[in-house]
Every structure is written in structure tokens, then in C-alpha cells.
Design an enzyme around this catalytic site. Structure first.
Site, PDB file in Angstrom:
ATOM      1  N   LYS A  89       0.809  -1.218   0.000  1.00  0.00           N
ATOM      2  CA  LYS A  89       0.000   0.000   0.000  1.00  0.00           C
ATOM      3  C   LYS A  89       0.851   1.281   0.000  1.00  0.00           C
ATOM      4  O   LYS A  89       0.444   2.296  -0.540  1.00  0.00           O
ATOM      5  CB  LYS A  89      -0.940   0.019   1.213  1.00  0.00           C
ATOM      6  CG  LYS A  89      -1.977  -1.112   1.242  1.00  0.00           C
ATOM      7  CD  LYS A  89      -3.116  -0.834   0.321  1.00  0.00           C
ATOM      8  CE  LYS A  89      -4.335  -1.734   0.466  1.00  0.00           C
ATOM      9  NZ  LYS A  89      -4.238  -3.028   1.049  1.00  0.00           N
ATOM     10  N   GLU A 111     -10.062   5.674   2.845  1.00  0.00           N
ATOM     11  CA  GLU A 111     -10.873   4.608   3.419  1.00  0.00           C
ATOM     12  C   GLU A 111      -9.931   3.478   3.780  1.00  0.00           C
ATOM     13  O   GLU A 111      -8.839   3.381   3.226  1.00  0.00           O
ATOM     14  CB  GLU A 111     -11.913   4.127   2.392  1.00  0.00           C
ATOM     15  CG  GLU A 111     -11.415   3.057   1.399  1.00  0.00           C
ATOM     16  CD  GLU A 111     -10.303   3.527   0.468  1.00  0.00           C
ATOM     17  OE1 GLU A 111     -10.192   4.731   0.219  1.00  0.00           O
ATOM     18  OE2 GLU A 111      -9.530   2.659  -0.004  1.00  0.00           O
ATOM     19  N   SER A 377       1.841  -9.820  -0.600  1.00  0.00           N
ATOM     20  CA  SER A 377       1.434  -8.413  -0.569  1.00  0.00           C
ATOM     21  C   SER A 377       1.652  -7.753   0.788  1.00  0.00           C
ATOM     22  O   SER A 377       1.805  -6.533   0.864  1.00  0.00           O
ATOM     23  CB  SER A 377      -0.040  -8.296  -0.972  1.00  0.00           C
ATOM     24  OG  SER A 377      -0.850  -9.160  -0.187  1.00  0.00           O
TER      25      SER A 377
HETATM   26  C1  PLP Z   1      -5.156  -4.130   0.997  1.00  0.00           C
HETATM   27  C2  PLP Z   1      -4.431  -5.408   0.880  1.00  0.00           C
HETATM   28  C3  PLP Z   1      -4.738  -6.353  -0.126  1.00  0.00           C
HETATM   29  C4  PLP Z   1      -5.899  -6.192  -1.067  1.00  0.00           C
HETATM   30  O1  PLP Z   1      -5.862  -5.049  -1.867  1.00  0.00           O
HETATM   31  P1  PLP Z   1      -5.449  -5.064  -3.381  1.00  0.00           P
HETATM   32  O2  PLP Z   1      -5.756  -3.699  -3.830  1.00  0.00           O
HETATM   33  O3  PLP Z   1      -6.278  -6.114  -4.076  1.00  0.00           O
HETATM   34  O4  PLP Z   1      -4.000  -5.378  -3.459  1.00  0.00           O
HETATM   35  C5  PLP Z   1      -3.967  -7.476  -0.230  1.00  0.00           C
HETATM   36  N1  PLP Z   1      -2.947  -7.715   0.621  1.00  0.00           N
HETATM   37  C6  PLP Z   1      -2.631  -6.855   1.605  1.00  0.00           C
HETATM   38  C7  PLP Z   1      -1.503  -7.182   2.520  1.00  0.00           C
HETATM   39  C8  PLP Z   1      -3.356  -5.674   1.776  1.00  0.00           C
HETATM   40  O5  PLP Z   1      -3.027  -4.839   2.749  1.00  0.00           O
END
Ligand code: PLP
Length: 401
Positions: A89, A111, A377
Site C-alpha cells: 500500500k 478509506e 502483498s
Molecule cells: C489491501 C491489501 C490487499 C488487497 O488489496 P489489493 O488492492 O487487491 O491489493 C492485499 N494484501 C494486503 C496485505 C493488503 O493490505
């Protein structure tokens, strides 16, 4: 076929900007200027410097030897979990705060679902000395207490949202409402590849640093700059968009997105929007939406607060419709198993969202020399309470070793 956005903001039939009149001038100005601003040399320099020195990029591309052995392929993990604030993010919030400053905005709203975007937004606002309001559903506030405390410590205000099932969709509604009341001074930092054009494209571009790095890192490691497979989880779609971006038109690369099936796509408790959704409009964009026959949004469910969104980025809806993207769905249980497995054999505790991507490994059959890049992620710190409630799974797994 070109899978990037058109000038008008469409991906096939998906996308566009379906917004209230009062936001028109704002979104129009963003659309007219974003490409120019992010293309400027001074912007690129500042963005790159912060990604390197503040966020800690490039994130490692880690060859996971034991995972590779288990699934019979050459599996690399793109370690977005090692970024500052613990997920991908931060790439997007750094880009958007620099853009907001250049547009003369003085107040930021955002948000958040799991709280990762709220933390990333509050972080860059502290860095740039900007006031920040984060809308968050009351349900999520209760289950993501650590991130709420972080957002507050960073100096942002958390505004609880009590409509709907009090999660991400509802927080997004409130943020849009705020923006409508404060269009002149406020920039809305959307946390994913959703919302009206140009947000999906803008967020994808800021996240595209992920695939840019994968190309260089794979060249060093494998002697070729593309993998056979890319795998990422999808909530709104931003980490997947970043992972896929430079490979969208490279048909040698098979792209796999993994949705949250919740308790199963054949149950009423799911967040698998591409599997279950129909075309509709949500948060300013024409895309796939989980909805009833008469167009009421179906409340999504997933064990992972970052994935329970009833829409999906228009880019992903189009990639799936055009068969460029394979879409799988992993249940809560499959994700939990995958998280405990990665922890046990590689010593990496992933975010629950990322665990959905890992669960796809068991659903595919690879050839031994296939190169697979899977994006982690985020890290699992925020999910420790959920994991702790399921330690039984991990104990059963070690018994069966
Ligand atoms: C917010 C988040 C996601 C999902 O959001 P995407 O916009 O689909 O990437 C996935 N993994 C983590 C660790 C997140 O914080």
C-alpha cells in the site's frame, strides 16, 4: 489487444467515471493532470527517492527453495511484506501524496478495510505534514485494533462507519460523501485500483514498480526478464495490477488472480467478485459487482478484512472477461493452511490476504522448470489474533509431516 486503459478511462466495457455532479470538476482536473504530473522529472525523482530511502525498495525477489520443492516449480516470492508499514500500500500512498501536494491540496481523506491502507495514508500524511481523516467500518475497527492504534499514533483521525455491514464498502461510501462536501481542498487517496477513472490507472501505475523490479530481478536470477506464471491475491486489485503491469501485453506470461472464496463460492458467505458478480456500478466505476437480481449489493464475507469488497477493479474485470487472466478462489481454510505452511517451511508469516495467493499453488500443476513469481502483498502481524485462534491447523500439519 492492448490491456491498458483507454483515453476515456475504459478497460473494454469496464471502468469510466460515474460520479456525482459535485465531484465532476475535481475528478476531471485529476484526469487532465495526473499523467503530466507523474511524468515530470521532478516528480519521478522524488517518488523514486522515497520508494528507495523511505519504503525500502527494491523489495527482494526471494527464491523459496522449500516451497519450490513442495510444488515442483521454481517459485520466487516478491516480498512486498518487507516494505515500510508492512504491505504494498505504501507505494501508492507515496505517489498520491506527492500528486496531491502538486495539485495544491491541503487535506487528505482515505478509506480502509484491514487498516493497511489507513496506516500507509496516515504515514505519508505525517511525513508531509498534512491533516488526514481515515474512514473505517466499525466491524473492521474491532478486528484490526493494532492498525487503528497505529493510525491514531501517526496523527490521523479514525472516523468509524456504522452503515451496511460496517466494512470496506461502507467506509468507501463515507469517504466519497466527505469528498463531495470538501471537493476544493481535499484529495481522496483511494487505496486500490477501484473508483472512477483515473484512479484505477493511477494506482496501477504507482504499483507498477513491483513488475518493473521483477523484470530486473528475474533477469539477474534466471537470465530472462519474464516468468511463466505471476500469482497475486485480489481485493480491489492493486497488488495484482502492480505485479502484472509490465507483463499485461506479454502473452508468454500466464497471470493468475486469487479471490477470497470465504466459506465457499457456492455459499452465501463469499467475496469472490469475479466469480459471483455481474456488471454494475460501484464507487464510480462500471465493473463486476456482487449484487442481488434487483441490484442490491450483497455484503461480502472473507476471513481477511483486506479482501471482503463486493467490487473489483475494472482492469481485472476486463482481463478476466478477455481470458487474459485466470481467476481462482481460495476459501478461508485454504488460505489459513497456506499461511501456516509458508510459515513452517520458509519462516515467513504472510498477511491473510497474501495467503490466498499462496493457496493457488496447490490448485495448479507446474512443470519443474516453470518460473513462478508470487507476490506476498503484506506481512501477517495484523492477523496474529486470527492465526492464534487457528493454531490447531498448524499443529495438525506438523503431525502429518
Ligand atoms: C489491501 C491489501 C490487499 C488487497 O488489496 P489489493 O488492492 O487487491 O491489493 C492485499 N494484501 C494486503 C496485505 C493488503 O493490505
Amino acid at each position: 489487444m492492448d490491456f491498458h486503459v483507454t483515453d476515456k478511462g475504459y478497460y473494454g466495457t469496464f471502468g469510466g467515471a460515474y460520479i456525482p455532479e459535485i465531484l465532476y470538476a475535481n475528478v476531471e482536473r485529476l484526469r487532465e493532470t495526473y499523467l503530466h504530473i507523474i511524468g515530470e522529472e521532478s516528480f519521478r525523482k522524488e517518488f523514486r527517492a522515497l520508494l528507495r530511502d523511505y519504503a525500502g525498495r527494491p523489495s527482494p525477489l526471494y527464491f523459496a527453495a522449500r516451497l519450490s520443492q513442495k510444488y515442483g516449480a521454481r517459485i520466487y516470492l516478491k516480498r512486498e511484506d518487507l516494505n515500510h508499514t508492512g504491505s504494498h500500500k505504501i507505494n501508492n500512498t507515496i505517489g498520491q501524496i506527492l500528486l496531491a501536494r502538486r495539485m495544491g491540496k491541503t487535506r487528505i481523506i482515505a478509506e480502509t478495510g484491514a487498516g493497511q491502507h489507513g496506516v500507509a495514508a496516515a504515514t505519508v500524511c505525517a511525513l508531509m505534514n498534512m491533516p488526514c481523516v481515515v474512514y473505517m467500518g466499525a466491524t473492521d475497527i474491532a478486528r484490526q485494533a493494532l492498525n487503528v492504534r497505529k493510525i491514531e499514533m501517526l496523527g490521523a483521525e479514525v472516523r468509524p462507519v456504522s452503515s451496511g455491514n460496517k466494512t470496506l464498502k461502507d467506509a468507501t461510501n463515507e469517504a466519497i460523501r466527505d469528498w463531495c462536501c470538501n471537493p476544493a481542498d481535499t484529495h481522496y487517496i483511494i487505496g486500490s485500483t477501484v473508483g472512477p477513472h483515473p484512479y484505477p490507472d493511477m494506482v496501477a501505475r504507482f504499483q507498477s514498480i513491483i513488475s518493473e523490479e521483477i523484470r530486473v530481478q528475474l533477469m539477474e536470477r534466471e537470465g530472462r526478464d519474464y516468468p511463466d506464471y505471476l500469482i497475486a491475491c485480489v481485493g480491489g486489485g492493486s497488488n495484482a495490477a502492480g505485479t502484472f503491469y509490465h507483463y499485461l501485453n506479454d502473452l508468454r506470461v500466464q497471470m493468475i488472480a486469487v479471490e477470497a472464496a470465504g466459506r465457499g463460492i457456492d455459499t452465501t458467505e463469499s467475496a469472490a467478485t469475479i466469480h459471483l458478480g455481474r456488471e454494475g456500478i460501484i464507487h464510480g466505476s462500471r465493473t463486476l459487482v456482487m449484487q442481488t437480481k434487483d441490484g442490491q449489493i450483497i455484503e461480502p464475507y472473507s476471513i481477511s478484512a483486506g479482501l471482503d469488497y463486493p467490487g473489483i477493479g475494472p482492469m481485472h474485470a476486463w482481463l478476466a472477461a478477455a481470458k487474459r487472466l485466470e481467476v481462482l478462489a481460495a476459501t478461508d481454510d485454504e488460505a489459513l493452511h497456506a499461511a501456516f505452511e509458508l510459515t513452517a517451511i520458509e519462516g515467513i508469516i504472510p498477511a491473510l490476504e497474501s495467503a490466498h495467493a499462496l493457496a493457488a499453488l496447490a490448485m495448479k500443476t507446474f512443470r519443474p522448470d516453470d518460473v513462478v513469481v508470487l507476490t506476498i502483498s503484506g506481512r501477517g502481524d495484523k492477523d496474529m489474533e486470527t492465526y492464534a485462534a487457528h493454531f490447531r491447523i498448524s499443529r495438525d500439519m506438523s503431525k502429518n509431516k
